[in-house]
Design a protein around this motif. Structure first.
Motif, mmCIF file in Angstrom:
data_model
loop_
_atom_site.group_PDB
_atom_site.id
_atom_site.type_symbol
_atom_site.label_atom_id
_atom_site.label_comp_id
_atom_site.label_asym_id
_atom_site.label_seq_id
_atom_site.Cartn_x
_atom_site.Cartn_y
_atom_site.Cartn_z
ATOM 1 N N CYS A 189 0.844 -1.206 0.000
ATOM 2 C CA CYS A 189 0.000 0.000 0.000
ATOM 3 C C CYS A 189 0.871 1.245 0.000
ATOM 4 C CB CYS A 189 -0.901 0.024 1.231
ATOM 5 S SG CYS A 189 -2.129 -1.263 1.198
ATOM 6 N N LYS A 190 0.369 2.327 -0.625
ATOM 7 C CA LYS A 190 1.171 3.549 -0.722
ATOM 8 C C LYS A 190 0.918 4.486 0.472
ATOM 9 C CE LYS A 190 2.970 2.801 -4.855
ATOM 10 N NZ LYS A 190 2.685 1.381 -4.824
ATOM 11 N N PHE A 191 0.087 4.076 1.379
ATOM 12 C CA PHE A 191 -0.208 4.915 2.543
ATOM 13 C C PHE A 191 0.974 4.772 3.528
ATOM 14 C CE2 PHE A 191 -3.030 5.144 6.570
ATOM 15 C CZ PHE A 191 -2.771 6.499 6.708
ATOM 16 N N PRO A 192 1.803 5.812 3.638
ATOM 17 C CA PRO A 192 3.090 5.638 4.336
ATOM 18 C C PRO A 192 2.961 5.297 5.824
ATOM 19 C CG PRO A 192 2.818 7.909 3.564
ATOM 20 C CD PRO A 192 1.612 7.161 3.127
ATOM 21 N N PHE A 193 1.870 5.720 6.441
ATOM 22 C CA PHE A 193 1.731 5.499 7.884
ATOM 23 C C PHE A 193 1.713 4.007 8.244
ATOM 24 C CE2 PHE A 193 -1.148 5.202 11.659
ATOM 25 C CZ PHE A 193 -0.285 5.784 12.572
ATOM 26 N N LEU A 194 1.240 3.185 7.269
ATOM 27 C CA LEU A 194 1.145 1.742 7.546
ATOM 28 C C LEU A 194 2.505 1.153 7.925
ATOM 29 C CD1 LEU A 194 -1.256 0.557 4.732
ATOM 30 C CD2 LEU A 194 -1.687 0.496 7.186
#
Ligand SMILES: Nc1ncnc2c1ncn2[C@@H]1O[C@H](COP(=O)(O)OP(=O)(O)OP(=O)(O)O)[C@@H](O)[C@H]1O
Length: 849
Positions: free
Chosen positions: A551-556
């Motif tokens: 996933c490109k959601f950096p917080f993950l």
């Protein structure tokens, strides 16, 4: 008196201060013991410790507690353990700022007292236990408030204050870790140990350890229960624009976040405020994860030709979730409706991965739920880690632990979570009985107290039934390790076959039942084996981790870093048991103070105490065993050597009679009640003050005598000095007289030059004389020069009319000043008084300068 102690007393008899007489002590000890007696009478209009009751039957104790409860006295001592009965109304303010009555404040003041005086162990802990909804979290908050009042540097800005920040973690963790259930609308769904780092009267840091969050709740709470408060907070309080950005909508019904009747109206603004105080800036990221979970919860599935598909009506939620994940929706669909498994390859080659569709809706739902649980649990762990980063002080300090674990739970349906929660309570109860009551009992017996037997085997047997070698946990772990297909009924049969012999185990119903009963210390609980193995495995499929990494959601990525080791083969029960072992070790290193929270009735009605219900809680909490240990009022103990070093033999001798009941001499230790200890400290302080005053008195006398002697010597020397000086002045005057008595004109050989020489000689001698007498511009010197000046000027020697001295110099001898001259040889307070007006300078003292 013990022989050892007697010996030490005799060896240390020189230790005493000689300045204070035995009589002083005698008087003081009488006064102080009477003060103590008066105080205790004033402060205790009613008995407030059940060990002081004359009749200690169960009925009597219950009646006594009931009377106190009806009088709104919700706190009572049971020895050193504090009993707190839930008032179901706000009456705790009655107790604020009054540590003389039993209350949470008195426990904290005890802890503070110990830490500040280095009494007992370096670490202190408050263990708060009781059933769910009995007021544990409330008591933990009161304890923190009380610590805030005790600590120094109160003037500091609240935001700089660690305790303030630790305090802010409470609403934050409450929002993410508490939910409403039938017992309590704010029930903690995780265990928490808050460790405050103490140094020199201040809290300098803190650390939070959490235990097993009930993550299964996130996929949907039981009937009439609520999800974690944060979901309601978002849906009710976040503005529409922000919600739209999160693909959420106030009008949409989110399946995982129902609103139960008794749900807690907690505030989102408080959660946001706490995040700010704790410098956690990732609010948007947190909201995104929660929005993903809410949207995932609304995804439905259907099965066609043994393939799982996303239901059309819920497709939009899949799209929303994948947008928030920042990944293609096909990837998310693939993750939810297919499963991947590895097959062993021959040789050393890596396993081959195979993908197969989920063949029923349950499998799809379980994959979705697993993803939601994993996300929420990691978000929670990340949050705790961020809080700790903010409040932890790396240096080692003394610790004050406040333990608030989930309370004992009995529901209609009890599953894996209740088994863990009740096991934690069982362990704490076992610790209380074994390490607090039994250990003390054995020590007291060894120290010469006579104490009745206390049977603690039942607590150990019950813990053994749950986590021993042949136990419920053992069988569940074994079944998980074997990876064989087994039904819940089969697991239940195995449990029954193995554990039937234990008197604390039972199997109701027939052979097809999935239920077993554990007879816990606080009541019988029927557990359902359904999903137990699955939850115990706690496995997150590999492909799920890979998906999250894609996933490109950096917080993950940050969140995954805080997560537990997902690859570990350990079951959840293994991990939970280990975390409780660590907790017990922490408690072993601390002086533990207990708060037992009790519920007056099961209906949450105020002012009513159901005796049968209440007596059961007292029994199961081991409160009646405390009577056997009422010697534990001697809560402070010293080994003899330290006691003698701290206090003196004389002090002990004087206090042993008036304070007979306040201490006990054992074989190794001297035991003191708190009153006894305070009396010793008080008298020691007073005796030191008396001694100090005596020393001061002698010192002043000695100084006065020394001063007087110095004055006498000075006077003597002055007298001699002046006598000598007067003598030498007189000689000099005589000499000068001789030089000035030259018969001018009578002897032609005596010219004016001769007379001038004589005079000059006289003057030089006068100067030398002054210098020799250390003329130093002081009053004496001035006097001397004036005397000489007067003398010279009275000679009327020709042609020198006047001689003018300044200090040890003759400054003028040829002519008189025409104006009156005053020479100031020392500074005066009148400005310029030592200078002449300019106009006058030329007339008078031109030859001086
Ligand atoms: N002394 C008290 N005075 C007023 N209200 C109280 C008191 N003790 C508890 N309460 C209230 O009772 C409710 C339950 O208390 P609390 O949440 O502390 O219980 P708990 O034992 O921690 O429960 P759980 O084990 O489920 O977390 C809360 O709403 C709390 O505010």
């Amino acid at each position: 008196m013990s022989y050892q102690f007697e010996k030490l007393l005799s060896e240390n008899c020189n230790h005493n201060s000689k300045d204070v007489s035995e009589d002083d002590f005698e008087n003081l000890s009488q006064t102080s013991s009477s003060i103590l007696r008066e105080n205790s009478l004033d402060e205790l209009p009613f008995l407030n410790n059940i060990v002081d009751l004359e009749t200690k039957t169960e009925e009597h104790v219950t009646a006594f507690l009931k009377r106190r409860y009806v009088n709104k006295q919700i706190y009572t001592w049971a020895g050193q353990t504090l009993l707190a009965i839930h008032p179901y109304e706000d009456i705790v303010s009655n107790y604020f700022n009054d540590t003389s009555v039993p209350c949470i404040d008195s426990i904290i003041s005890k802890i503070w007292f110990r830490l500040s005086r280095n009494i007992g162990k370096n670490n202190q802990a408050v263990v708060i236990s009781g059933e769910s909804g009995s007021g544990k979290t409330y008591s933990a908050c009161l304890a923190m408030k009380c610590i805030a009042r005790f600590q120094k540097n109160k003037k500091k800005e609240p935001t700089d204050n660690i305790l303030w920040q630790a305090w802010s973690s409470v609403p934050l963790l409450t929002a993410f870790g508490n939910a409403s259930n039938e017992h309590n609308n704010n029930s903690s769904r995780f265990g928490k140990l808050l460790q405050l780092q103490y140094s020199a009267g201040t809290i300098v840091g803190a650390y939070i350890k959490t235990f097993l969050l009930e993550k299964s709740r996130v996929t949907g709470p039981n009937y009439q229960e609520g999800n974690f408060h944060i979901f309601q907070q978002i849906l009710e309080s976040v503005d529409d624009d922000t919600l739209a950005n999160l693909y959420l909508n106030k009008d949409t019904a989110y399946k995982i976040a129902p609103k139960p009747e008794n749900y807690l109206k907690s505030t989102y603004s408080e959660t946001v405020k706490s995040l700010k105080i704790l410098n956690i800036t990732e609010l948007n990221e947190i909201l995104t994860i929660l929005a993903i979970i809410l949207n995932l919860g609304n995804i439905n599935f259907f099965i066609k030709n043994e393939n799982g598909y996303i239901a059309k009506d819920s497709y939009k939620f899949l799209i929303y979730a994948s947008k928030l994940f920042q990944i293609d929706s096909d990837n998310l669909t693939q993750l939810l409706v297919t499963k991947t498994f590895a097959a062993k390859s021959k040789g050393n080659k890596r396993d081959t991965l195979y993908t197969s569709p989920c063949i029923n809706k349950e499998e799809c739902k379980e994959r979705r739920n697993c993803l939601m649980r994993f996300l929420y649990n990691n978000l929670f762990l990340w949050l705790v880690e961020r809080i700790n980063e903010q409040i932890y002080a790396p240096e080692s300090h003394k610790l004050i632990g406040i333990l608030d674990v989930y309370g004992f739970e009995i529901f209609d349906t009890n599953t894996f979570e209740q088994l863990c929660i009740n096991y934690a309570n069982e362990r704490l109860q076992q610790y209380f009985v074994n390490d607090h009551i039994l250990k003390q009992r054995n020590e007291l017996v060894a120290e010469g107290f006579s104490v009745d037997d206390i049977d603690t085997t039942e607590y150990s047997i019950r813990v053994g039934l749950l986590d021993g070698p042949v136990s419920v946990f053992g069988i569940l772990n074994e079944e998980c390790a074997m990876k064989r297909f087994n039904t819940d009924v089969f697991v239940n049969i195995r449990l029954a076959d193995t554990l039937r012999s234990s008197k604390y185990f039972d199997t109701p119903g027939n052979n097809f039942s999935t239920c077993f009963v554990i007879k816990h210390f606080a009541g019988n609980v029927t557990y359902d084996t359904k999903t137990m193995l699955y939850k115990n495995r706690d496995k997150v499929p590999e492909e799920m981790i890979s998906f999250l990494k894609d996933c490109k959601f950096p917080f993950l990525e940050c969140m995954l870093r805080s997560s537990n080791d997902t690859s570990s083969n350990k079951t959840l029960l293994n991990k939970f048991t280990k975390s409780l072992d660590n907790l017990m070790q922490t408690l072993n290193q601390s002086d533990v103070h207990y708060v037992k929270c009790l519920k007056p009735n099961s209906f949450q009605i105020r002012g009513y105490l159901d005796e049968a219900y209440f007596i059961q809680q007292l029994r199961s909490n081991g409160i009646f065993d405390i009577f056997k240990l009422h010697f534990q009022n001697f809560c402070i103990r010293y080994n003899f050597e330290r006691f003698i070093r701290k206090f003196s033999k004389k002090l002990y001798n004087c206090l042993q009679n008036p304070l007979k009941s306040e201490f006990h001499l054992g074989k190794k230790y001297i035991y003191l009640t708190e009153e006894g200890y305070i009396a010793f400290e008080l008298l020691q302080y007073i005796s030191k003050s008396i001694a100090a005053r005596k020393i001061q008195k002698y010192w002043w006398k000695h100084r006065e005598r020394r001063n007087r002697a110095a004055v006498t010597i000075q006077e003597f020397f002055k007298r001699i000095f002046f006598k000598k000086k007067r003598c030498s002045i007189e000689n000099f005057i005589e000499l000068s007289k001789m030089s000035s008595d030259i018969p001018l004109g009578r002897d032609e050989s005596l010219t004016s030059t001769t007379s001038e020489n004589y005079f000059a000689n006289s003057c030089r001698k006068a100067e030398e004389y002054l210098r020799a007498h250390q003329f130093n511009r002081n009053y004496e010197g001035e006097q001397l020069s004036l005397t000489l000046e007067k003398h010279f000027n009275s000679l009327q020697t020709k042609p020198f009319k006047r001689v003018l001295f300044s200090g040890d110099h003759i400054i003028s001898y040829n002519r008189l000043a025409e104006i009156p001259v005053r020479l100031h040889l020392s500074k005066t307070c009148i400005p310029y008084s030592n200078l002449l007006p300019k106009s006058e300078l030329s007339k008078g003292l031109a030859d001086i300068f």
